[in-house]
Design an enzyme around this catalytic site. Structure first.
Site, PDB file in Angstrom:
ATOM      1  N   PHE A 153       1.278  -0.757   0.631  1.00  0.00           N
ATOM      2  CA  PHE A 153       0.028  -0.471   0.038  1.00  0.00           C
ATOM      3  C   PHE A 153       0.455   1.340  -0.034  1.00  0.00           C
ATOM      4  CE2 PHE A 153       1.009  -0.340   4.879  1.00  0.00           C
ATOM      5  CZ  PHE A 153       1.098   1.036   4.789  1.00  0.00           C
ATOM      6  N   LYS A 213      -0.759  -7.969  -9.096  1.00  0.00           N
ATOM      7  CA  LYS A 213      -1.713  -8.157  -7.480  1.00  0.00           C
ATOM      8  C   LYS A 213      -1.371  -6.649  -6.929  1.00  0.00           C
ATOM      9  CE  LYS A 213      -2.569  -9.203  -3.639  1.00  0.00           C
ATOM     10  NZ  LYS A 213      -3.213  -8.517  -2.772  1.00  0.00           N
ATOM     11  N   GLU A 223      -4.959  -4.013  -1.885  1.00  0.00           N
ATOM     12  CA  GLU A 223      -6.806  -4.085  -1.551  1.00  0.00           C
ATOM     13  C   GLU A 223      -7.106  -2.861  -0.915  1.00  0.00           C
ATOM     14  OE1 GLU A 223      -5.637  -7.397   1.524  1.00  0.00           O
ATOM     15  OE2 GLU A 223      -4.792  -6.777  -0.393  1.00  0.00           O
ATOM     16  N   ARG A 224      -5.879  -2.519  -0.178  1.00  0.00           N
ATOM     17  CA  ARG A 224      -6.140  -0.326   0.543  1.00  0.00           C
ATOM     18  C   ARG A 224      -6.231   0.492  -0.728  1.00  0.00           C
ATOM     19  NH1 ARG A 224      -1.628  -1.707   5.946  1.00  0.00           N
ATOM     20  NH2 ARG A 224      -3.065  -3.201   6.373  1.00  0.00           N
ATOM     21  N   SER A 250       5.519  -6.788   4.309  1.00  0.00           N
ATOM     22  CA  SER A 250       6.271  -6.841   5.561  1.00  0.00           C
ATOM     23  C   SER A 250       6.746  -8.176   5.919  1.00  0.00           C
ATOM     24  CB  SER A 250       5.549  -7.387   7.076  1.00  0.00           C
ATOM     25  OG  SER A 250       4.709  -8.085   6.491  1.00  0.00           O
ATOM     26  N   CYS A 270      10.117   1.936   3.498  1.00  0.00           N
ATOM     27  CA  CYS A 270      10.903   0.582   3.749  1.00  0.00           C
ATOM     28  C   CYS A 270      12.105   1.388   3.858  1.00  0.00           C
ATOM     29  CB  CYS A 270      10.965  -0.248   3.242  1.00  0.00           C
ATOM     30  SG  CYS A 270      10.964   0.067   1.151  1.00  0.00           S
ATOM     31  N   GLU A 324       9.602  -2.834  13.479  1.00  0.00           N
ATOM     32  CA  GLU A 324       9.605  -2.116  12.574  1.00  0.00           C
ATOM     33  C   GLU A 324       8.109  -1.208  12.881  1.00  0.00           C
ATOM     34  OE1 GLU A 324       8.802  -1.935   8.268  1.00  0.00           O
ATOM     35  OE2 GLU A 324       8.306  -4.047   8.941  1.00  0.00           O
TER      36      GLU A 324
END
Length: 496
Positions: free
Chosen positions: A156, A180, A183-184, A233, A288, A389
């Site tokens: 996202f 893909k 979805e957020r 993640s 990141c 994190e």
């Protein structure tokens, strides 16, 4: 600039060159993190949707791989032009669904376009090599050939850019490609795929599947998908890497990070403050490569602490589409709750809250997921947040006696995505570059994001795989090497 949300719509997938209704039984709202408004409804694709996309990609592959590289890159030239022409519209979608500022969103898309430009060099980058007379009368050559169907699962935090670490290289080398998105944040890539439709790519070469874990598992498990790319993640990266490897797929999985910056007392402190502040709090800390721990040495413990606290306290937080806003919200209410909880954990375990961003309320945007810049001072080495994190606008300050101690602190970290050093000393910089245990290194740089012609590296628990995204690694990842050894008998009966 208008900040109104687009009309609410039910999103579709893009399969075999057309937009297709999903067979999903479950849908999820796409929510503006600054306002709480519902922007759209996204399907969590069923396995049948994934299978349709893979079958279309597999059917398109034989003809696409036979298309000359010079012809394969022509749609990419058109795509670059379209991305340039529509960069403001794309950036607006990024800000609406992700929350980052409009300026940050445009900068993200500049990096995406850069990858398209590099992939246009495939006719040269994909070349193999050869050697005559490896033995008497025998020649040997290495050629690169595409794998087949490749898929990427992207996060996202960069709705527009990260897909372009993969998409242009995959199709330029002759593969077909399925994306893909998170979805957020599915709206940005929907818009970009509408631009891709205008480039002349054959049906099935690129597909878009909206979904969650079920869609990911279906992509990994499908026997016709040869390669999987992922950014997210560390726990999910490890899961996707293990499951993909078990299925015999080529995979590259970028995981989480806990990025450190070392500040020496000889650093240009105003410059260090500005750059490290941009790194720690830009994109609300949701990248990141964001600096999350500053290790100060000597007098820098005081000078940097005071200057960064002053600068961070002045940042304007709000809706990223408003002029003058310097930091937007975090992605979800759950993220806000988690970040604030971890700040509390750090405080309970001995850190001093120098600047507290919890409980932020922004006028007109009380429903937004806002956490203001936060600085935790004197974080104990034993604290849970030293290795966790946080993925939010939180900077931890740690003090070290010298560079040896600071490097040892970095070495203990389970992550190795980025490490930076601020100094005026060339010898200290060279030592740091040589010894720092991370894949992306910055010297007086706060976000050591590699240009598209270099790999986006990562070490330790920040990366699972051998070949990274971007640059030459992308060419290696998306092609198989074929070595040909040939000898031709002399034809005594024919003369040329």
């Amino acid at each position: 600039m208008s900040i109104a949300a687009p009309p609410i719509s039910r999103l579709t997938n893009y399969i075999n060159g057309q937009w297709a209704e999903s067979g999903a039984s479950e849908w999820r709202d796409v929510v503006n993190p600054a306002t709480g408004e519902v922007l759209a409804s996204v399907p969590l694709a069923a396995a049948a949707d994934v299978n349709a996309a893979v079958e279309a990609a597999a059917a398109a592959f034989p003809e696409w791989r036979r298309t000359p590289p010079e012809d394969r890159i022509q749609p990419l030239f058109k795509l670059k032009m379209l991305l340039e022409e529509h960069i403001d519209e794309i950036a607006r979608f990024i800000t609406l669904e992700n929350g980052k500022t409009f300026g940050e969103a445009k900068a993200e898309m500049r990096r995406a376009i850069e990858n398209v430009e590099v992939a246009c060099g495939i006719p040269m980058m994909m070349q193999g090599y050869n050697l005559e007379d490896v033995a008497r009368g025998i020649d040997e050559l290495m050629i690169r050939q595409p794998l087949g169907v490749a898929a990427a699962i992207v996060p996202f935090n960069f709705p527009g850019m990260i897909a372009f670490w993969y998409l242009p290289y995959a199709i330029a080398t002759g593969n077909t490609f399925i994306l893909k998105p998170s979805e957020r944040v599915p709206l940005t890539m929907r818009y970009i795929y509408q631009l891709l439709e205008k480039t002349g790519l054959p049906k099935g070469v690129v597909s878009l599947i909206n979904g969650g874990k079920a869609a990911v598992d279906a992509l990994i498990d499908h026997p016709k998908v040869r390669a999987i790319s992922f950014v997210g993640s560390t726990p999910v990266a490890r899961y996707i890497y293990a499951r993909s490897a078990e299925k015999g797929k080529r995979c590259q999985c970028q995981g989480g990070a806990k990025n450190h910056v070392i500040v020496l007392p000889d650093a240009d402190m105003p410059m260090a403050t500005q750059i490290i502040g941009d790194s720690a709090f830009g994109c609300a800390g949701q990248r990141c490569l964001a600096v999350s721990v500053a290790v100060t040495i000597g007098e820098a413990q005081r000078t940097f602490r005071d200057s960064i606290a002053d600068a961070a306290s002045k940042l304007r937080v709000g809706n990223g589409l408003e002029e003058g806003v310097q930091m937007g919200p975090v992605i979800t209410p759950q993220s806000k709750e988690r970040i604030e909880s971890l700040i509390g954990v750090g405080e309970k375990q001995g850190a001093r809250v120098l600047l507290d961003g919890r409980g932020a309320k922004i006028p007109k945007y009380e429903s937004g997921n806002f956490v203001k810049p936060t600085i935790l001072d004197d974080v104990p080495a034993t604290s849970e947040i030293t290795d966790t994190e946080i993925f939010g606008p939180v900077l931890s300050l740690v003090h070290a006696g010298d560079l040896d101690e600071a490097l040892a602190f970095l070495e203990r970290s389970a992550y190795g995505n980025q490490a930076s050093l601020f100094t005026s000393s060339g010898s200290a910089a060279r030592r740091f570059r040589y010894e720092a245990p991370a894949g992306n290194i910055g010297i007086n740089i706060g976000v050591a994001a590699p240009m598209a012609y270099f790999p986006f590296s990562g070490w330790k628990n920040s990366f699972f795989g051998d070949l990274h995204g971007q640059g030459r690694d992308a060419i290696e990842f998306y092609t198989d090497k074929k070595v040909v050894v040939e000898r031709w008998a002399k034809e005594h009966s024919r003369k040329f």
